[in-house]
Design an enzyme around this catalytic site. Structure first.
Site, PDB file in Angstrom:
ATOM      1  N   GLY A 208       0.800  -1.235   0.000  1.00  0.00           N
ATOM      2  CA  GLY A 208       0.000   0.000   0.000  1.00  0.00           C
ATOM      3  C   GLY A 208       0.828   1.279   0.000  1.00  0.00           C
ATOM      4  O   GLY A 208       0.292   2.355  -0.248  1.00  0.00           O
TER       5      GLY A 208
ATOM      6  N   VAL B  49       3.150   4.635   0.806  1.00  0.00           N
ATOM      7  CA  VAL B  49       2.922   5.817   1.637  1.00  0.00           C
ATOM      8  C   VAL B  49       1.427   6.075   1.755  1.00  0.00           C
ATOM      9  O   VAL B  49       0.893   6.321   2.837  1.00  0.00           O
ATOM     10  CB  VAL B  49       3.639   7.043   1.016  1.00  0.00           C
ATOM     11  CG1 VAL B  49       3.193   8.332   1.686  1.00  0.00           C
ATOM     12  CG2 VAL B  49       5.148   6.870   1.138  1.00  0.00           C
TER      13      VAL B  49
ATOM     14  N   GLY C   9       3.397  25.431   4.621  1.00  0.00           N
ATOM     15  CA  GLY C   9       1.946  25.618   4.530  1.00  0.00           C
ATOM     16  C   GLY C   9       1.357  24.999   3.278  1.00  0.00           C
ATOM     17  O   GLY C   9       0.395  25.519   2.707  1.00  0.00           O
TER      18      GLY C   9
ATOM     19  N   HIS D  33     -31.530  18.028  -7.031  1.00  0.00           N
ATOM     20  CA  HIS D  33     -31.682  19.162  -6.112  1.00  0.00           C
ATOM     21  C   HIS D  33     -32.211  18.657  -4.775  1.00  0.00           C
ATOM     22  O   HIS D  33     -33.103  17.814  -4.766  1.00  0.00           O
ATOM     23  CB  HIS D  33     -32.671  20.174  -6.704  1.00  0.00           C
ATOM     24  CG  HIS D  33     -32.978  21.309  -5.785  1.00  0.00           C
ATOM     25  ND1 HIS D  33     -32.099  22.351  -5.601  1.00  0.00           N
ATOM     26  CD2 HIS D  33     -34.052  21.545  -4.976  1.00  0.00           C
ATOM     27  CE1 HIS D  33     -32.624  23.197  -4.724  1.00  0.00           C
ATOM     28  NE2 HIS D  33     -33.810  22.732  -4.324  1.00  0.00           N
TER      29      HIS D  33
HETATM   30  P1  FAD Z   1       4.688   5.210  -2.573  1.00  0.00           P
HETATM   31  O1  FAD Z   1       3.318   5.225  -2.076  1.00  0.00           O
HETATM   32  O2  FAD Z   1       5.705   6.071  -1.914  1.00  0.00           O
HETATM   33  O3  FAD Z   1       5.172   3.710  -2.523  1.00  0.00           O
HETATM   34  C1  FAD Z   1       6.486   3.356  -2.776  1.00  0.00           C
HETATM   35  C2  FAD Z   1       6.742   2.037  -2.109  1.00  0.00           C
HETATM   36  O4  FAD Z   1       8.005   1.577  -2.523  1.00  0.00           O
HETATM   37  C3  FAD Z   1       6.783   2.155  -0.588  1.00  0.00           C
HETATM   38  O5  FAD Z   1       5.920   1.202  -0.034  1.00  0.00           O
HETATM   39  C4  FAD Z   1       8.232   1.868  -0.254  1.00  0.00           C
HETATM   40  O6  FAD Z   1       8.379   1.167   0.969  1.00  0.00           O
HETATM   41  C5  FAD Z   1       8.664   1.000  -1.417  1.00  0.00           C
HETATM   42  N1  FAD Z   1      10.084   1.054  -1.711  1.00  0.00           N
HETATM   43  C6  FAD Z   1      10.841   2.159  -1.921  1.00  0.00           C
HETATM   44  N2  FAD Z   1      12.099   1.806  -2.221  1.00  0.00           N
HETATM   45  C7  FAD Z   1      12.130   0.455  -2.210  1.00  0.00           C
HETATM   46  C8  FAD Z   1      13.148  -0.488  -2.458  1.00  0.00           C
HETATM   47  N3  FAD Z   1      14.380  -0.114  -2.787  1.00  0.00           N
HETATM   48  N4  FAD Z   1      12.831  -1.785  -2.346  1.00  0.00           N
HETATM   49  C9  FAD Z   1      11.587  -2.187  -2.009  1.00  0.00           C
HETATM   50  N5  FAD Z   1      10.591  -1.336  -1.780  1.00  0.00           N
HETATM   51  C10 FAD Z   1      10.855  -0.034  -1.885  1.00  0.00           C
HETATM   52  N6  FAD Z   1      -1.976  11.643  -2.442  1.00  0.00           N
HETATM   53  C11 FAD Z   1      -3.242  11.745  -2.873  1.00  0.00           C
HETATM   54  O7  FAD Z   1      -3.493  11.514  -4.052  1.00  0.00           O
HETATM   55  N7  FAD Z   1      -4.271  12.066  -2.019  1.00  0.00           N
HETATM   56  C12 FAD Z   1      -4.055  12.319  -0.717  1.00  0.00           C
HETATM   57  O8  FAD Z   1      -4.985  12.616   0.024  1.00  0.00           O
HETATM   58  C13 FAD Z   1      -2.718  12.241  -0.228  1.00  0.00           C
HETATM   59  N8  FAD Z   1      -2.462  12.473   1.065  1.00  0.00           N
HETATM   60  C14 FAD Z   1      -1.195  12.344   1.527  1.00  0.00           C
HETATM   61  C15 FAD Z   1      -0.953  12.570   2.866  1.00  0.00           C
HETATM   62  C16 FAD Z   1       0.321  12.441   3.374  1.00  0.00           C
HETATM   63  C17 FAD Z   1       0.573  12.676   4.827  1.00  0.00           C
HETATM   64  C18 FAD Z   1       1.391  12.059   2.493  1.00  0.00           C
HETATM   65  C19 FAD Z   1       2.784  11.896   3.009  1.00  0.00           C
HETATM   66  C20 FAD Z   1       1.153  11.835   1.149  1.00  0.00           C
HETATM   67  C21 FAD Z   1      -0.140  11.979   0.654  1.00  0.00           C
HETATM   68  N9  FAD Z   1      -0.418  11.767  -0.690  1.00  0.00           N
HETATM   69  C22 FAD Z   1      -1.700  11.891  -1.145  1.00  0.00           C
HETATM   70  C23 FAD Z   1       0.630  11.415  -1.659  1.00  0.00           C
HETATM   71  C24 FAD Z   1       0.603   9.908  -1.965  1.00  0.00           C
HETATM   72  O9  FAD Z   1       0.748   9.194  -0.767  1.00  0.00           O
HETATM   73  C25 FAD Z   1       1.693   9.549  -2.946  1.00  0.00           C
HETATM   74  O10 FAD Z   1       1.584  10.359  -4.084  1.00  0.00           O
HETATM   75  C26 FAD Z   1       1.579   8.098  -3.367  1.00  0.00           C
HETATM   76  O11 FAD Z   1       1.674   7.237  -2.256  1.00  0.00           O
HETATM   77  C27 FAD Z   1       2.666   7.757  -4.370  1.00  0.00           C
HETATM   78  O12 FAD Z   1       2.536   6.445  -4.751  1.00  0.00           O
HETATM   79  P2  FAD Z   1       3.781   5.631  -5.313  1.00  0.00           P
HETATM   80  O13 FAD Z   1       3.261   4.270  -5.637  1.00  0.00           O
HETATM   81  O14 FAD Z   1       4.480   6.390  -6.349  1.00  0.00           O
HETATM   82  O15 FAD Z   1       4.817   5.562  -4.102  1.00  0.00           O
END
Ligand code: FAD
Length: 588
Positions: A156, A158, A297, A559
């Site tokens: 899942g 971040v 911010g 509505h």
């Molecule tokens: P990630 O979700 O970062 O997943 C990458 C995965 O790769 C992680 O599980 C990590 O452990 C794994 N990984 C990394 N390097 C390695 C490696 N070398 N070997 C094995 N595994 C590895 N986005 C929205 O659209 N809506 C929101 O409401 C929103 N709210 C957010 C709130 C917060 C507090 C934060 C921090 C972010 C939020 N985001 C939101 C942004 C969103 O979480 C990210 O854009 C999204 O998770 C990116 O997805 P991704 O698959 O690119 O990477």
């Protein structure tokens, strides 16, 4: 001096006769060694056959639809008459690609690298966030054998574990507290809430676990092999994985999708103290601090600040620029800022944090800014100054993958990196760093890897701040239109005239749409108000469909709803609105 050389199909690994799906060069083309000449496709992968040397193609005996096997002569070239400065004619598809493909797979080398590894897979996905798991599942649904590598114990990424989902669970709690309080003036008075931070944190964890547990099931149902460990490239066709249980393994792959996401940016002077946290640390609310400083911010800072404020913590926000949530139009942020000004202890704009030091009673922070105190001590400091792509943490150089100084990996519209059999998606390819972008890109990469003609061609990607009120926007903003000189006409519908909004006790909302003056087409839109994030999808859909003001205005909306405000905004533009008196913008 030049010599003639036959162009011969090299060792194709386990494959016998393979289909030629594209011829990339013409007779007379000058090529450099390793330039792709033809593309072959098996049921598992596509691969380019490279030029054996620099030179000029003098004969080609294959065409798309033929089959070739190892040892077949497919043409002839004169060697030594070209230079890398005289590239071969690019093929139609790579002309469209914004980035040059600088590496070509040599199937023989690829096969060797894969056969040296402990395990083999057709498609390796690095990272199981919303980009990675979506890519892995889509590829599995398309018949590929998929291995998904994730360094954390749960899938899942971040978003599910420490981002979108837990923050929204807390924001829901904050909203319930605020709404209950706001009913006092309308005759319903609740007692001051008792906040059990352990139970609240437990509920957040249960929401997260339910979703991440669901992903584990989905991976199992699709027979996606999940490996928990940290992966790093060791060649263009292999990664080594430091396994979560202590051991290590190597995995060879035919194709790979990098979905390793991003990490919070830290300030150089941050002390190593548990009271200085990033967004992940801020999601641990037990115990609540005596006060919170939010540095930054932007959306994440403002969302998490709102949670702490609702839980009764005095919150200060410090922002370097002159506005909260840079990127959104000011008229949309203003109602939120007004509400936050009442909820937060202080919002310091145009202010810089210059230092932090550890004190007995908290973290002492120094500031530089017209209205800022010289220094102040806070029980907790949340640093939310942005995120940085993880491109420099995955051994990309061993695979020849180009990574820029920001840690981002450049990709073309098919999500291919400069190494054609390696794709990258999500936060690691750069802004906007949003989960829904990552998921859509993941689907495209998986489809291309499976041999489908897929492209990431979304016109717009919506942004949402899940604050109260929510702020959401999609497509062209007024700020961008003015900055870039784009012709537009804006219409807005104030929610003070929305029966539904008033019945919810709120009147500060607004729906705004930007239209193309030439044809009334929708260019962009923004909403501030309750559920703006849910409403913005309609404007995004209208943009993708090429809809105009009439299409929106003539669509009968239920509505009384907040969704009506989208149609009423279009009516305001058309001059057909009867719910308000708005001087006519346009009669079409
Ligand atoms: P990630 O979700 O970062 O997943 C990458 C995965 O790769 C992680 O599980 C990590 O452990 C794994 N990984 C990394 N390097 C390695 C490696 N070398 N070997 C094995 N595994 C590895 N986005 C929205 O659209 N809506 C929101 O409401 C929103 N709210 C957010 C709130 C917060 C507090 C934060 C921090 C972010 C939020 N985001 C939101 C942004 C969103 O979480 C990210 O854009 C999204 O998770 C990116 O997805 P991704 O698959 O690119 O990477």
């Amino acid at each position: 001096m030049s010599n003639k050389q036959a162009i011969v199909i090299p060792d194709l690994g386990d494959f016998g006769a393979v289909d030629v799906i594209e011829v990339l060069v013409e007779v007379g083309a000058t090529v450099a060694a390793e330039d792709g000449l033809i593309t072959l496709e098996t049921d598992k992968a596509t691969m380019d056959i490279p030029a054996p040397a620099d030179g000029t193609i003098t004969a080609l005996t294959v065409k798309a639809g033929d089959q070739v096997s190892e040892g077949d002569v497919i043409g002839e070239m004169t060697v030594g008459e070209s230079s890398a400065a005289q590239p071969a004619e690019p093929a139609a598809e790579s002309e469209e690609a914004p980035y040059e493909q600088t590496q070509t797979i040599n199937p023989a080398t690829a096969a060797a690298a894969i056969s040296d590894t402990d395990q083999k897979t057709q498609l390796l996905v690095l990272g199981a966030g919303p980009g990675g798991y979506a890519a892995a599942f889509r590829a599995a649904d398309l018949g590929m054998q998929v291995t998904l590598i994730e360094k954390h114990a749960s899938l899942g990424g971040v978003c599910l574990n420490v981002g979108c989902i837990p923050s929204k669970a807390f924001l829901h709690a904050a909203k319930v507290i605020d709404e209950a309080e706001s009913m006092a003036k309308h005759g319903i008075r609740f007692a001051k809430p008792e906040i059990d931070t352990q139970a609240l944190g437990g509920w957040k964890a249960s929401v997260v676990n339910r979703l991440t547990g669901g992903l584990k099931q989905l991976a199992k149902q699709r027979k996606v092999s999940v490996v928990h460990g940290t992966g790093e490239f060791i060649s263009p066709n292999a990664v080594s994985v430091a396994l979560a249980d202590g051991g290590s393994t190597t995995i060879g792959f035919e194709q790979c999708i990098i979905a390793a996401g991003s990490a919070p940016i830290r300030l150089p002077f941050e002390p190593d103290d548990a009271r200085v946290v990033d967004s992940t640390g801020a999601l641990e609310i037990d115990p609540l601090p005596s006060s919170l400083l939010v540095v930054g911010g932007g959306i994440i800072g403002v969302e998490l600040g709102s949670v702490y404020a609702a839980l009764g913590v005095p919150v200060t926000v410090v922002e370097l620029t002159n506005e909260l949530m840079p990127g959104a139009d000011r008229d949309l942020v203003r109602p939120l800022q007004k509400r936050l000004a009442a909820q937060f202890k202080s919002i310091m704009l145009n202010t810089k944090v210059t230092g932090m030091s550890v004190a007995d009673d908290g973290i002492n922070v120094t500031f530089e800014g017209k209205d800022a105190p010289e220094s102040e001590t806070f029980g907790k400091v949340l640093v939310a100054v942005g995120r940085r792509a993880n491109g420099q943490k995955i051994g990309a150089e061993a695979a020849g993958i180009a990574v820029d100084q920001r840690g981002e990996i450049a990709v073309d519209k098919q999500m291919r990196t400069n190494v054609p059999h390696i794709f990258a998606i999500g936060d690691i390819v750069g802004q906007p760093m949003l989960a829904h972008k990552a998921t859509h890109e993941g689907h495209v990469a998986a489809e291309v890897a499976a041999g489908e003609k897929s492209f990431f061609d979304a016109r717009v990607i919506p942004s949402v701040a899940y604050t109260d009120p929510e702020v959401a926007w999609v497509g062209l903003t007024e700020t961008e239109a003015k900055r870039d000189g784009v012709a537009y006409e804006a219409a807005a519908f104030p929610w003070a005239a929305s029966g539904r909004s008033l019945a919810m006790g709120r009147d500060e909302g607004k729906t705004k749409i930007l239209f193309d003056p030439a044809n009334g087409r929708i260019l962009g839109g923004g909403i501030v108000g309750t559920s703006a994030g849910d409403l913005i999808g309609e404007i995004g859909f209208a943009i993708e469909m090429g809809a105009d003001a009439e299409d929106l205005g003539l669509t009968v909306h239920p509505h009384p709803t907040l969704s009506e405000t989208v149609a009423l905004t279009a009516e305001a533009y058309e001059g057909t609105l009867t719910d308000l008196y708005v001087p006519k913008k346009k009669k079409r």
